[in-house]
Design a protein around this motif. Structure first.
Motif, PDB file in Angstrom:
ATOM      1  N   ARG A  27       0.786  -0.895  -0.170  1.00 37.98           N
ATOM      2  CA  ARG A  27      -0.613   0.197  -0.363  1.00 37.98           C
ATOM      3  C   ARG A  27       1.034   1.435  -0.230  1.00 37.98           C
ATOM      4  O   ARG A  27       0.657   2.148  -0.580  1.00 37.98           O
ATOM      5  N   ARG A  31       1.134   3.905  -2.795  1.00 36.99           N
ATOM      6  CA  ARG A  31       0.845   5.149  -2.982  1.00 36.99           C
ATOM      7  C   ARG A  31       1.602   6.492  -3.064  1.00 36.99           C
ATOM      8  O   ARG A  31       1.870   7.278  -3.624  1.00 36.99           O
ATOM      9  N   ALA A  34       1.981   6.452  -7.088  1.00 39.49           N
ATOM     10  CA  ALA A  34       0.711   7.907  -7.168  1.00 39.49           C
ATOM     11  C   ALA A  34       1.301   8.833  -6.881  1.00 39.49           C
ATOM     12  O   ALA A  34       1.116   9.923  -7.708  1.00 39.49           O
ATOM     13  N   GLU A  35       1.468   9.429  -5.352  1.00 37.43           N
ATOM     14  CA  GLU A  35       2.417  10.636  -6.181  1.00 37.43           C
ATOM     15  C   GLU A  35       2.985  10.951  -6.540  1.00 37.43           C
ATOM     16  O   GLU A  35       3.534  12.077  -6.667  1.00 37.43           O
ATOM     17  N   VAL A  48      -2.718  11.692 -13.113  1.00 35.71           N
ATOM     18  CA  VAL A  48      -3.391  11.323 -12.403  1.00 35.71           C
ATOM     19  C   VAL A  48      -4.663  11.610 -11.756  1.00 35.71           C
ATOM     20  O   VAL A  48      -4.689  13.111 -11.836  1.00 35.71           O
ATOM     21  N   GLU A  50      -7.015  10.555  -9.846  1.00 38.71           N
ATOM     22  CA  GLU A  50      -7.792  10.000  -7.978  1.00 38.71           C
ATOM     23  C   GLU A  50      -6.517   9.432  -7.572  1.00 38.71           C
ATOM     24  O   GLU A  50      -6.114   7.889  -8.664  1.00 38.71           O
ATOM     25  N   VAL A  51      -6.436   9.136  -5.983  1.00 33.35           N
ATOM     26  CA  VAL A  51      -6.062   7.394  -5.531  1.00 33.35           C
ATOM     27  C   VAL A  51      -6.609   7.393  -4.396  1.00 33.35           C
ATOM     28  O   VAL A  51      -7.170   8.848  -3.654  1.00 33.35           O
ATOM     29  N   GLU A  53      -9.369   4.019  -2.416  1.00 35.26           N
ATOM     30  CA  GLU A  53     -10.261   2.992  -1.848  1.00 35.26           C
ATOM     31  C   GLU A  53     -11.139   2.295  -2.455  1.00 35.26           C
ATOM     32  O   GLU A  53     -12.075   3.519  -1.729  1.00 35.26           O
ATOM     33  N   PRO A  58      -7.176  -0.762  -3.352  1.00 31.26           N
ATOM     34  CA  PRO A  58      -6.616   0.268  -3.630  1.00 31.26           C
ATOM     35  C   PRO A  58      -6.574   0.794  -4.619  1.00 31.26           C
ATOM     36  O   PRO A  58      -5.973  -0.357  -5.609  1.00 31.26           O
ATOM     37  N   LEU A  60      -5.826   3.878  -8.339  1.00 27.01           N
ATOM     38  CA  LEU A  60      -5.554   4.897  -8.705  1.00 27.01           C
ATOM     39  C   LEU A  60      -6.124   5.048 -10.408  1.00 27.01           C
ATOM     40  O   LEU A  60      -6.366   3.805 -11.347  1.00 27.01           O
TER      41      LEU A  60
END
Length: 73
Positions: A27, A31, A34-35, A48, A50-51, A53, A58, A60
């Motif tokens: 996870r 994350r 994604a960042e 991107v 949205e990220v 759950e 989880p 993306l």
């Protein structure tokens, strides 16, 4: 391929392979990916959107690009 409801546009959705059973390390890595991707502004890198759950899994949401998968190429 999915429809991002809030933004009303097509999106690609990436999920953690182990889904809701993902470890804390998986996870965190997801994350971080994604960042990191969200910081890049380049015409050859998808945006991107949205990220988050959903149901403990989880996800993306990213810009949808027509033309098939990289695996097919």
């Amino acid at each position: 391929r999915a429809r991002h409801r809030v933004l009303n546009r097509l999106a690609a959705v990436k999920l953690v392979l182990s889904g809701r059973f993902a470890s804390d390390a998986e996870r965190r890595r997801f994350r971080l990916e994604a960042e990191s991707a969200a910081q890049v502004r380049h015409p050859n890198v998808v945006q991107v959107y949205e990220v988050g759950e959903h149901g403990g899994c989880p996800f993306l949401a990213m810009e949808w690009v027509e033309g098939g998968s990289l695996a097919d190429r």
